[in-house]
Structure formats: C-alpha cells, structure tokens
Write an enzyme that holds these catalytic residues in place. Structure first.
Site, mmCIF file in Angstrom:
data_model
loop_
_atom_site.group_PDB
_atom_site.id
_atom_site.type_symbol
_atom_site.label_atom_id
_atom_site.label_comp_id
_atom_site.label_asym_id
_atom_site.label_seq_id
_atom_site.Cartn_x
_atom_site.Cartn_y
_atom_site.Cartn_z
ATOM 1 N N ASP A 151 -0.083 -5.007 3.690
ATOM 2 C CA ASP A 151 1.156 -4.441 4.228
ATOM 3 C C ASP A 151 1.097 -2.922 4.154
ATOM 4 O OD1 ASP A 151 4.142 -4.772 4.923
ATOM 5 O OD2 ASP A 151 4.174 -3.387 3.223
ATOM 6 N N GLN A 155 11.141 -8.571 5.771
ATOM 7 C CA GLN A 155 10.578 -8.039 4.515
ATOM 8 C C GLN A 155 11.701 -7.392 3.722
ATOM 9 O OE1 GLN A 155 7.572 -4.501 3.474
ATOM 10 N NE2 GLN A 155 6.581 -6.126 4.637
ATOM 11 N N TYR A 214 9.130 -7.663 -1.210
ATOM 12 C CA TYR A 214 8.500 -6.403 -1.606
ATOM 13 C C TYR A 214 8.979 -5.962 -2.980
ATOM 14 C CZ TYR A 214 12.442 -3.306 0.120
ATOM 15 O OH TYR A 214 13.619 -2.653 0.339
ATOM 16 N N TYR A 216 4.396 5.438 5.307
ATOM 17 C CA TYR A 216 3.706 5.653 4.032
ATOM 18 C C TYR A 216 2.715 6.816 4.157
ATOM 19 C CZ TYR A 216 5.611 0.999 2.927
ATOM 20 O OH TYR A 216 6.444 -0.083 2.731
ATOM 21 N N THR A 258 0.824 -1.229 0.000
ATOM 22 C CA THR A 258 0.000 0.000 0.000
ATOM 23 C C THR A 258 0.852 1.270 0.000
ATOM 24 O OG1 THR A 258 -0.122 0.070 2.420
ATOM 25 C CG2 THR A 258 -1.867 -1.169 1.272
ATOM 26 N N TRP A 259 2.113 1.157 -0.387
ATOM 27 C CA TRP A 259 2.976 2.344 -0.432
ATOM 28 C C TRP A 259 2.385 3.329 -1.449
ATOM 29 C CZ3 TRP A 259 8.797 2.188 -2.315
ATOM 30 C CH2 TRP A 259 9.452 3.331 -1.858
HETATM 31 N N1 NAP Z 1 9.878 -2.739 3.686
HETATM 32 C C1 NAP Z 1 10.255 -1.883 2.785
HETATM 33 O O1 NAP Z 1 11.284 -1.171 2.931
HETATM 34 C C2 NAP Z 1 9.448 -1.739 1.518
HETATM 35 C C3 NAP Z 1 9.979 -1.037 0.417
HETATM 36 C C4 NAP Z 1 9.220 -0.954 -0.743
HETATM 37 C C5 NAP Z 1 7.955 -1.552 -0.778
HETATM 38 N N2 NAP Z 1 7.434 -2.190 0.310
HETATM 39 C C6 NAP Z 1 6.079 -2.791 0.291
HETATM 40 O O2 NAP Z 1 5.950 -3.586 -0.884
HETATM 41 C C7 NAP Z 1 4.834 -3.143 -1.641
HETATM 42 C C8 NAP Z 1 5.030 -3.388 -3.129
HETATM 43 O O3 NAP Z 1 6.153 -2.701 -3.632
HETATM 44 P P1 NAP Z 1 6.045 -1.367 -4.504
HETATM 45 O O4 NAP Z 1 4.830 -0.612 -4.134
HETATM 46 O O5 NAP Z 1 7.367 -0.702 -4.352
HETATM 47 O O6 NAP Z 1 5.951 -1.792 -6.017
HETATM 48 P P2 NAP Z 1 5.548 -3.051 -6.899
HETATM 49 O O7 NAP Z 1 4.525 -3.885 -6.214
HETATM 50 O O8 NAP Z 1 6.795 -3.675 -7.366
HETATM 51 O O9 NAP Z 1 4.891 -2.295 -8.142
HETATM 52 C C9 NAP Z 1 3.744 -1.500 -8.025
HETATM 53 C C10 NAP Z 1 3.419 -0.934 -9.399
HETATM 54 O O10 NAP Z 1 3.125 -1.995 -10.315
HETATM 55 C C11 NAP Z 1 1.865 -1.755 -10.925
HETATM 56 N N3 NAP Z 1 1.180 -3.051 -11.098
HETATM 57 C C12 NAP Z 1 0.693 -3.848 -10.134
HETATM 58 N N4 NAP Z 1 0.143 -4.967 -10.656
HETATM 59 C C13 NAP Z 1 0.272 -4.850 -12.009
HETATM 60 C C14 NAP Z 1 -0.134 -5.664 -13.099
HETATM 61 N N5 NAP Z 1 -0.756 -6.820 -12.893
HETATM 62 N N6 NAP Z 1 0.143 -5.223 -14.363
HETATM 63 C C15 NAP Z 1 0.781 -4.045 -14.569
HETATM 64 N N7 NAP Z 1 1.207 -3.228 -13.557
HETATM 65 C C16 NAP Z 1 0.936 -3.638 -12.286
HETATM 66 C C17 NAP Z 1 1.102 -0.852 -9.982
HETATM 67 O O11 NAP Z 1 0.150 -0.107 -10.701
HETATM 68 P P3 NAP Z 1 -1.297 0.321 -10.080
HETATM 69 O O12 NAP Z 1 -1.052 0.762 -8.681
HETATM 70 O O13 NAP Z 1 -1.733 1.388 -11.009
HETATM 71 O O14 NAP Z 1 -2.192 -0.882 -10.136
HETATM 72 C C18 NAP Z 1 2.228 0.004 -9.420
HETATM 73 O O15 NAP Z 1 2.537 1.053 -10.317
HETATM 74 C C19 NAP Z 1 4.723 -1.665 -1.251
HETATM 75 O O16 NAP Z 1 3.496 -1.082 -1.634
HETATM 76 C C20 NAP Z 1 4.962 -1.746 0.229
HETATM 77 O O17 NAP Z 1 3.807 -2.186 0.916
HETATM 78 C C21 NAP Z 1 8.186 -2.314 1.441
#
Ligand code: NAP
Length: 277
Positions: free
Chosen positions: A49, A163, A191, A54, A20-21
């Site tokens: 998550d 994570q 992630y 965030y 949900t970032w």
């Molecule tokens: N612990 C940490 O330090 C840390 C760091 C980074 C992330 N995180 C967690 O991990 C989560 C996921 O990582 P992230 O947000 O960095 O990025 P991600 O999940 O790698 O990518 C998200 C992006 O991909 C797009 N997307 C999702 N499903 C898709 C599909 N089926 N086809 C095409 N595009 C798609 C989304 O678009 P739409 O939104 O437009 O659907 C968004 O732009 C975060 O939200 C957070 O909760 C944790």
C-alpha cells in the site's frame, strides 16, 4: 485463517500486506526499506500500500524499486489525493503514480479521502482508468458507513475496498462499516493496526502473545483479520518486525484470546465516527 479475500469483482486480495507511509523519505534508510519490502514479499505479505501523498511520490518511487522484477507477485495499491480527484486530475495523478511505481497498472486505486470533487466525477475518471487498463479496480479510503452508502448510490458503486483506521485501540469500524462492507463483498483495509507505532501493549495482549509464542504485534494484526473481509496493512521497515508480523498469517485466536482482548480494549458501546490518522 484464510490468507486471501475474494472481493465482489472477483479480485483475490492478500489479507496481510505492507504499508509504506514515511518510507523513501530518509536517504540513509532507503536500502533497508527496500530490503524490508522484499523480505515481506518472500514471507507472503504480497499486498503493498502506498499513496501519491506519501513523501510527495517518494514512497511510490521506493516501492517501484522494491518490486522491480517482481511486479506480478504484488497486489499493488496506491491512492489519489482528494484535490487531484477531478475528471482530468485523477487521470494525471494515476499516470504520475504509474511512472514512479515503474509499472503499467495498479491493482487497486483509492480515493484517499472525500474532497472537493463530486464522487460521480471521481468515479467516472476511475472507470476511464479501468477501461484503459491503468487500474484494475478502484475503491475509497476513510469513508464511514454513510459515505459508503453515498458512494454506492453513484453509477458503478464505491468500488471494492474501503481503507480505514482499525485497530485494538480504535474499534469504531466494526460496529457498522465492516459488516456493511462484508454483506457487499467489499474489503475493509485496516490501516495503522499499531496506531502508527503508538500501540499500548496491555498485559492481556502480552499474555495472548505469550500463549501463541508470537509478538503482541502479530496478535494485533490477527485480531483485525478475525473479520473475513478485513485486509491488514502494517508498516515495518525493520526486518525483525516484518518477520514478527508475518507470523500473524498462521495465528488463529481462540475464543478465550478474543474475550481477554475485548476486556482490555473494549469495543465502543454506541456508534462513533471513524477515527482518522
Ligand atoms: N488511508 C489512509 O488515510 C492511511 C492512513 C494511515 C496509514 N495508512 C497506511 O497504513 C499503513 C500502516 O499504518 P502506519 O504506518 O500509520 O502505522 P502502523 O502500521 O500502525 O505502525 C507502524 C510502526 O510500527 C512499528 N512496527 C511494525 N511492526 C512492528 C513489530 N512487529 N514490533 C514492533 N514495532 C513494529 C514500525 O516500526 P519500523 O518501521 O521501525 O519497523 C512503525 O514504527 C501506512 O504505512 C499506510 O500505508 C493509510
């Protein structure tokens, strides 16, 4: 593929969840984001998550609204910022998170990354939160294998999950960290499985997806889930993306698929530091 992973404390973690970032930060997108999370719950993506970081609590507030009336369906994860992870700061941060999330407990509370406070102090605060029922269990984030060993040496251990960034584009975690955690019943939460939306879709990934009638994104998720202790948390606000990602739950990659992906996205041949986003 198993849709849950049992951690060493007996927790049953859903293996496909939702990140949900950046959610909750644009008023015009808010309703759609809430609907996307609810759709994900309907489709079995029952781990959510979030983190106090965030949007300075805006993501937690949005998640709270999305799960209202459905709290018991969700394995809820949030994170405390390192500079808040002191003996009193961690307690206050958790209480703030609970208020925003509209719940009396989180299923998993993570230290977002290692910061200025000794792990002994942070984990003691986490133990107190556990004893008070405000968190059911704790873990860490962005800890490499050496950091995990340091955490395990603290009384009570490093918790039940780490994570970390793990994707086709960033495979360092699979050399040491993922097997090390698997041996101990610790979940690795992958992630940014799409490299924060910048995933390079190689021809091999398209081909594997075509063979299974799913999107390359579903393949990228299923690829992380080939390790039994990995839980994946893609973020998607678009309902079509949520549906496409949920298909990963029924996707079993073959040896041929994995070999093609290995050739297109080679694993590192030596130990490399964990990537961080
Ligand atoms: N612990 C940490 O330090 C840390 C760091 C980074 C992330 N995180 C967690 O991990 C989560 C996921 O990582 P992230 O947000 O960095 O990025 P991600 O999940 O790698 O990518 C998200 C992006 O991909 C797009 N997307 C999702 N499903 C898709 C599909 N089926 N086809 C095409 N595009 C798609 C989304 O678009 P739409 O939104 O437009 O659907 C968004 O732009 C975060 O939200 C957070 O909760 C944790």
């Amino acid at each position: 593929m198993a849709t849950t992973y049992e951690t060493r404390d007996g927790a049953i973690m859903p293996r496909l969840g939702m990140g949900t970032w950046y959610m909750g930060e644009r008023p015009g997108a808010r309703e759609g984001e809430i609907e996307a999370l609810r759709l994900g719950l309907d489709l079995g993506l029952t781990l959510i998550d979030t983190a106090e970081m965030y949007g300075d609590g805006k993501s937690e507030a949005l998640v709270g609204e999305a799960i209202r009336g459905r709290r018991d369906e969700v394995f809820l994860v949030t994170k405390v910022l390192p500079h808040n992870a002191s003996a009193t700061g961690a307690i206050e941060a958790c209480e703030r998170s609970l208020r925003l999330l509209g719940t009396d407990r989180v299923d998993l509370f993570l230290l977002h990354w290692q910061g200025p406070h000794p792990l002994e102090e942070t984990f003691a605060a986490f133990e107190r939160l556990k004893a008070d029922g405000k968190i059911l269990r704790y873990g860490v984030s962005n800890f490499d294998a050496e950091d995990m060993a340091e955490g395990e040496a603290v009384a009570g251990g490093a918790g039940i999950a780490d994570q970390v960034l793990y994707s086709l584009a960033s495979r360092g975690a699979e050399r040491r960290l993922i097997p090390w955690c698997a041996e101990r019943g610790i979940a690795v939460m992958a992630y940014s499985p799409f490299y924060h939306g910048r995933m390079d879709v190689a021809a091999a990934l398209e081909e594997v997806a075509g063979r299974h009638g799913v999107t390359p994104h579903a393949v990228a998720i299923a690829w992380t889930l080939r390790h039994e202790n990995v839980v994946c948390i893609p973020k998607a606000a678009n309902p079509d993306h949520i549906r496409a990602n949920a298909a990963a739950l029924d996707l079993n990659l073959t040896g041929e698929d994995l070999a093609a992906l290995d050739a297109a996205y080679p694993a590192p041949t030596r130990d490399v530091p964990l990537d961080i986003l």
